[in-house]
Write a protein that holds these residues in place. Structure first.
Motif, short mmCIF file in Angstrom:
data_model
loop_
_atom_site.label_atom_id
_atom_site.label_comp_id
_atom_site.label_asym_id
_atom_site.label_seq_id
_atom_site.Cartn_x
_atom_site.Cartn_y
_atom_site.Cartn_z
N GLY A 200 15.38 30.95 6.72
CA GLY A 200 14.21 30.29 7.27
C GLY A 200 12.97 31.13 7.15
O GLY A 200 11.87 30.63 6.95
N VAL B 226 13.70 25.24 5.17
CA VAL B 226 12.82 24.86 6.28
C VAL B 226 11.70 23.94 5.77
O VAL B 226 11.33 22.97 6.45
CB VAL B 226 12.23 26.12 6.95
N ASP B 227 11.19 24.21 4.59
CA ASP B 227 10.17 23.35 4.00
C ASP B 227 10.75 22.02 3.55
O ASP B 227 10.08 20.98 3.61
CB ASP B 227 9.50 24.07 2.83
N HIS C 77 21.38 29.31 7.63
CA HIS C 77 20.99 30.41 8.53
C HIS C 77 22.23 31.08 9.11
O HIS C 77 22.33 32.33 9.14
CB HIS C 77 20.11 29.87 9.64
N ARG D 11 10.87 20.01 6.64
CA ARG D 11 9.53 19.51 6.95
C ARG D 11 9.22 18.27 6.12
O ARG D 11 8.69 17.27 6.63
CB ARG D 11 8.50 20.61 6.67
N VAL E 211 19.62 23.55 7.13
CA VAL E 211 18.89 24.74 7.57
C VAL E 211 19.78 25.59 8.47
O VAL E 211 19.87 26.82 8.32
CB VAL E 211 17.60 24.35 8.31
N GLU E 212 20.46 24.95 9.42
CA GLU E 212 21.30 25.67 10.37
C GLU E 212 22.51 26.29 9.70
O GLU E 212 22.89 27.44 10.00
CB GLU E 212 21.73 24.71 11.49
N SER F 68 8.60 20.81 14.44
CA SER F 68 9.68 21.77 14.26
C SER F 68 10.92 21.06 13.76
O SER F 68 10.98 19.86 13.72
CB SER F 68 9.97 22.50 15.58
N ARG G 144 18.12 19.19 8.73
CA ARG G 144 18.20 20.19 9.79
C ARG G 144 19.57 20.87 9.81
O ARG G 144 19.68 22.09 10.00
CB ARG G 144 17.91 19.55 11.15
#
Length: 378
Positions: A337, A351-352, A117, A355, A113-114, A378, A110
């Motif tokens: 994302g 993002v995947d 982004h 997941r 991802v952040e 999420s 996570r």
């Protein structure tokens, strides 16, 4: 068909790692028009061997390569190092293609991802089985409603390369590979493929794992050799997943069969040129032929029908799409994302990867507790 002609100046690519996956990545990068700028392996001597064999301009230490600010950095190192290298490369302004697992914990995934982004950079993860044309054909048939409502999913990913107690690899060491082995390594591919094709998500699961060889060579092993999972989907379907790295004779047997209330679809990675379409009357095998497939499947057909495509072709298409997304972010300010409006469809991003980490943690938690576990959405 996919084209390998670059649409702008070549991306300068750095490669972390010098093993099998680095070879696979470098072939795809070269075909996509990248400049193979630098590579770093586990030692100075292995770096030089990899540099010469793969055609990189120079060899560097990993710590230096990660901060060098190449246009894109490919992370192909042991699992536990992925998050740190990806984070460092992003901080240096590089887009990142990171081998899966993106991270060995959901928290680290996570964070990546952040970070990506916030930096306006693209991060992708090679869930490359998405890039078989017949996988895209199955996805388009489900999207179009041809299969009807999804009732059941039967999936398996079986290998035999760790069958014997004497089979040793860095992945069996939790210190390098992370807390999950078989599921994080290949079960993540299986889940990604199922969720990608169905357009649905696993909502909860129950699991059991087994370590067949608690000792490999002189090393104690805590990670799993086999995993069996029962799943429920948000859309109401149910399914079973079987993952094993100790299945004699199975080299890379990734299979999904999705049953709707109108027809079933079955894809076998070792036979990627066909898709089985099951109906109560008149089941059929659909061959890969760009003239008859859905547009998203046809665009991935690199050679005419009757000329087999395989794993490297899928990988090449993934890297080409990743580079297209990276160029889009450079020119249009896209975000990692999502995708810019005209970006290639179905690119697996960080993002995947997040997941996959979440599902893997749910599997381990379910196996430990012996109960059903909800999978975060999420």
């Amino acid at each position: 068909m996919v084209t390998s002609t670059p649409t702008s100046s070549p991306l300068r690519a750095g490669m972390l790692g010098g093993g099998f996956m680095a070879r696979t990545h470098s072939q795809a990068a070269r075909l996509a028009g990248a400049e193979l700028s630098a590579i770093a392996a586990s030692s100075e001597s292995s770096t030089e061997r990899a540099r010469a064999a793969l055609g990189f301009a120079r060899g560097l230490r990993a710590a230096d390569l990660a901060v060098a600010g190449f246009d894109v950095v490919h992370v192909c190192t042991p699992n536990q190092t992925h998050a740190a290298y990806a984070r460092t490369a992003l901080a240096a302004g590089s887009h990142v293609i990171c081998e899966k697992p993106l991270a060995t914990s959901t928290a680290e995934a996570r964070e990546l991802v952040e970070v990506a982004h916030a930096a306006g950079l693209t991060g992708t993860v090679p869930f490359v089985y998405r890039y078989h044309p017949m996988v895209r054909e199955a996805r388009e048939r489900i999207r179009a409603g041809e299969a009807g409502a999804i009732l059941t999913v039967d999936g398996s990913y079986l290998q035999d390369w760790l069958l014997d107690a004497g089979d040793v690899n860095w992945r069996v060491d939790a210190g390098e590979g992370g807390p999950s082995r078989a599921f994080a390594d290949i079960g993540s591919h299986l889940v990604d493929l199922i969720e990608f094709v169905t357009g649905d998500r696993i909502s909860r699961l129950a699991a059991t794992t087994r370590t067949v060889h608690p000792q490999r060579g002189s090393a104690a092993v805590s990670t799993e050799d086999t995993v069996a999972v029962t799943v429920e989907f948000a859309g109401g379907g149910i399914g079973t997943l079987l993952v094993s790295q100790v299945a004699p004779g199975r080299k890379n047997a990734l299979v999904i069969e999705i049953a709707g209330d109108r027809e079933s679809l079955r894809f076998e990675q070792e036979r990627p040129e066909q898709l089985w379409v099951g109906r109560r009357q008149g089941s059929a095998l659909v061959d890969r032929d760009a003239d008859t497939l859905a547009p998203d499947a046809a665009r991935l057909c690199r050679v005419p029908a009757g000329h087999p495509q395989g794993y490297q072709d899928a990988f090449n298409a993934f890297v080409a799409d990743s580079y297209a997304l990276m160029r889009g972010n450079q020119t249009r300010g896209g975000t990692p994302g999502g995708t810019p409006g005209d970006a290639p469809d179905g690119v697996p991003t960080f993002v995947d990867g997040l997941r996959a980490a979440a599902v893997t943690e749910a599997v381990l938690a379910a196996a430990e507790s012996g109960t059903w576990v909800e999978v975060p959405q999420s």
